[in-house]
Write a protein that holds these residues in place. Structure first.
Motif, short mmCIF file in Angstrom:
data_model
loop_
_atom_site.label_atom_id
_atom_site.label_comp_id
_atom_site.label_asym_id
_atom_site.label_seq_id
_atom_site.Cartn_x
_atom_site.Cartn_y
_atom_site.Cartn_z
N THR A 19 0.87 -1.18 0.07
CA THR A 19 0.00 0.10 -0.07
C THR A 19 0.70 1.37 0.17
O THR A 19 0.29 2.32 -0.21
N GLY A 20 2.18 0.85 0.17
CA GLY A 20 3.13 2.31 0.28
C GLY A 20 3.48 2.69 1.64
O GLY A 20 4.17 3.64 1.95
N ASP A 21 2.65 2.13 2.79
CA ASP A 21 2.97 2.45 4.27
C ASP A 21 4.08 1.92 4.51
O ASP A 21 4.70 0.75 4.23
N GLN A 22 5.00 2.81 5.13
CA GLN A 22 6.42 2.52 5.78
C GLN A 22 6.22 2.04 7.10
O GLN A 22 6.11 3.01 8.06
N ALA A 23 6.17 0.94 7.44
CA ALA A 23 6.12 0.15 8.66
C ALA A 23 7.39 0.42 9.50
O ALA A 23 7.41 0.60 10.76
N LEU A 24 8.45 0.14 9.04
CA LEU A 24 9.82 0.08 9.74
C LEU A 24 10.61 1.06 8.75
O LEU A 24 10.68 0.91 7.37
N ASN A 25 11.61 1.85 9.43
CA ASN A 25 12.40 2.51 8.49
C ASN A 25 13.97 2.62 9.31
O ASN A 25 14.25 3.18 10.28
N GLU A 26 14.81 1.66 8.67
CA GLU A 26 16.16 1.55 9.03
C GLU A 26 16.41 1.17 10.61
O GLU A 26 17.10 2.07 11.10
N MET A 278 11.17 -4.28 32.48
CA MET A 278 11.90 -4.19 31.47
C MET A 278 13.60 -3.93 31.72
O MET A 278 13.69 -2.94 32.30
N MET A 279 14.55 -4.51 31.06
CA MET A 279 16.06 -4.06 31.33
C MET A 279 16.34 -2.93 30.64
O MET A 279 17.28 -2.08 30.81
N ARG A 280 15.73 -2.92 29.45
CA ARG A 280 16.01 -1.79 28.46
C ARG A 280 14.85 -1.53 27.60
O ARG A 280 13.83 -2.43 27.22
N ILE A 281 14.60 -0.18 27.20
CA ILE A 281 13.55 0.36 26.50
C ILE A 281 13.88 0.93 25.20
O ILE A 281 14.92 1.68 25.10
N VAL A 282 13.18 0.39 24.16
CA VAL A 282 13.21 0.97 22.90
C VAL A 282 12.08 1.41 22.32
O VAL A 282 10.78 1.02 22.40
N GLY A 283 12.07 2.93 22.06
CA GLY A 283 10.66 3.36 21.98
C GLY A 283 10.56 3.56 20.17
O GLY A 283 11.82 4.21 19.75
N LEU A 284 9.53 3.24 19.60
CA LEU A 284 9.31 3.40 18.07
C LEU A 284 8.29 4.42 17.90
O LEU A 284 7.16 4.46 18.65
N ARG A 285 8.42 5.04 16.86
CA ARG A 285 7.41 6.22 16.41
C ARG A 285 7.54 6.24 15.09
O ARG A 285 8.66 6.32 14.49
N ALA A 286 6.32 6.00 14.16
CA ALA A 286 6.41 5.98 12.76
C ALA A 286 7.55 4.90 12.29
O ALA A 286 8.23 5.39 11.29
N ILE A 289 13.28 4.24 15.47
CA ILE A 289 13.92 4.23 16.79
C ILE A 289 13.90 5.77 17.42
O ILE A 289 14.73 6.40 16.77
N VAL A 290 13.16 6.23 18.29
CA VAL A 290 13.36 7.43 18.78
C VAL A 290 13.96 7.44 20.28
O VAL A 290 14.30 8.77 20.70
N TYR A 291 13.98 6.33 21.13
CA TYR A 291 14.50 6.07 21.99
C TYR A 291 15.10 4.84 22.33
O TYR A 291 14.37 3.73 21.96
N ASP A 292 16.39 4.77 22.92
CA ASP A 292 17.02 3.40 23.15
C ASP A 292 17.71 3.65 24.39
O ASP A 292 19.12 4.43 24.36
N GLN A 305 8.08 12.52 23.03
CA GLN A 305 8.70 12.14 21.88
C GLN A 305 8.37 10.80 21.03
O GLN A 305 8.01 10.73 20.02
N ILE A 306 7.96 9.80 22.05
CA ILE A 306 7.43 8.68 21.63
C ILE A 306 5.96 8.81 21.17
O ILE A 306 5.70 8.17 20.05
N TYR A 307 5.16 9.22 22.07
CA TYR A 307 3.88 9.15 21.84
C TYR A 307 3.23 10.36 21.31
O TYR A 307 1.94 10.19 20.79
N GLY A 308 3.80 11.31 21.55
CA GLY A 308 3.08 12.90 21.04
C GLY A 308 2.57 13.68 22.10
O GLY A 308 2.82 13.04 23.58
#
Length: 355
Positions: A19-26, A278-286, A289-292, A305-308
């Motif tokens: 559909t063109g949606d970018q679910a993951l970006n690098e 959790m021992m470590r948190i990775v935050g995804l947005r669009a 990775i916006v937080y690790d 930054q993660i949720y808005g």
């Protein structure tokens, strides 16, 4: 100082749907043995897609996934394999020490299937398998080393708890054994040990559809551990559970990962649970990775930054003020303390007396 080895490495992982949606970006990250990583982010951020791209339930559009082939902690290669005449330990003596039970098929990934499991390219660890470069046969064998725990449990309802746990060994059995569900004695003994570990050994012969949600998730954990994996992928394990059971399941996951040196990636919506377990948190947005970082690094600014945009600090205070107004004469709605606000909700004691 040498770099810490990784059970899992992602390099530039991307997924674009038709559909063109970018679910993951690098997306690039490494997860060392024994680390439990929490994956958080808003709906549609790419959390479930990331987990499914790792074991290629969803095919990534670009990037590489490397899984490290590791020996079971505290066990020499070949120790405790079952034979046609019974279970034999590393000392050659027959016994019932289920902590050292292992089938011959469990060693196939490390010997005899090298042609299907090509090592990573130059510059990568020689023990790394590039999952994104495997064909169908190699991928099927590599998936035996990846345990998957699902939100909706994914149990076979009409089968018993024991049969569901043993299904984690199907990838190691010849076709005729899997078709007839004839499991080696070592696998059965190991399944009992796992059920004891998750607190369900007394439910072994009960059908899966007779279990509570928390019990079903424990069966799912035991089934994943029956694979003797190097990596756990956990997709929203507490979404269908009450708060107390959610904490118990998260605590169990942490404990079994620590005991076995297992790396785990947990897709979780509950930020408070993620911060606690959790021992470590990775935050995804669009899809990015916006937080690790560590759980205590999830400040209001990072959560925004993660949720808005959201007032992350005043929610509890607002609730306290609302409760205070409701308890004060002339509070919310202009009703006094003795105003007719309807009957109070029934208490647990009242319900028990009524029954």
């Amino acid at each position: 100082m040498s770099e810490q080895p990784a059970s899992l490495r992602l390099i530039g992982l991307s997924k674009r749907y038709r559909t063109g949606d970018q679910a993951l970006n690098e997306v690039s990250l490494s997860v060392p043995p024994g680390q439990v990583l929490g994956l958080i982010g808003p709906s549609g951020a790419g959390k479930s897609t990331l987990i499914r791209c790792i074991n290629r339930l969803v095919e990534p559009s670009a990037g590489q996934v490397f899984l490290s082939r590791q020996a079971t902690p505290g066990k020499a290669p070949g120790a405790g394999r079952s034979t046609a005449t019974g279970v034999v330990g590393s000392d050659g003596a027959a016994g019932s020490d289920v902590d050292h039970l292992r089938t011959d098929a469990d060693a196939e990934l490390h010997a005899g299937t090298e042609s299907a499991l090509e090592p990573g390219p130059s510059g990568s660890d020689c023990n790394d398998i590039e999952l994104t470069g495997l064909g169908r046969r190699g991928l099927r064998q590599a998936r035996r080393r990846i345990g998957m725990i699902f939100q909706e449990f994914a149990l076979v309802e009409r089968l018993t708890v024991m049969e569901n746990v043993l299904s984690g060994r199907l990838g190691y059995l010849p076709f005729w054994r899997s078709w007839l569900r004839r499991f080696p004695p070592a696998d059965i003994a190991n399944a009992y040990r796992l059920l004891d570990r998750v607190g369900l050994v007394d439910q072994a012969n009960k059908r899966a559809d007779a279990l509570s949600g928390g019990q079903r998730q424990r069966v799912g954990i035991a089934r994943a551990l029956a694979q003797e994996p190097d990596l756990l992928l956990v997709d929203e394990p507490t979404a269908s559970l009450d708060p107390k059971t959610s904490r118990q399941i998260m605590r169990l996951l942490r404990e079994v990962c620590a005991e076995r040196g297992l790396a785990a990636i947990v897709n979780i919506h509950d930020v408070a649970l993620a911060q606690q377990f959790m021992m470590r948190i990775v935050g995804l947005r669009a899809g990015r990775i916006v937080y690790d970082g560590p759980p205590d690094g999830l400040t209001p600014a990072v959560l925004t930054q993660i949720y808005g945009e959201e007032d992350w600090t005043s929610a509890a205070g607002d609730a306290d003020e609302t409760g205070a107004r409701d308890r004060t004469p002339g509070g919310t709605g202009g009703k006094g303390a003795d105003a007719n606000q309807g009957p109070p909700p029934p208490t647990d004691q009242g319900i028990a007396q009524a029954l």
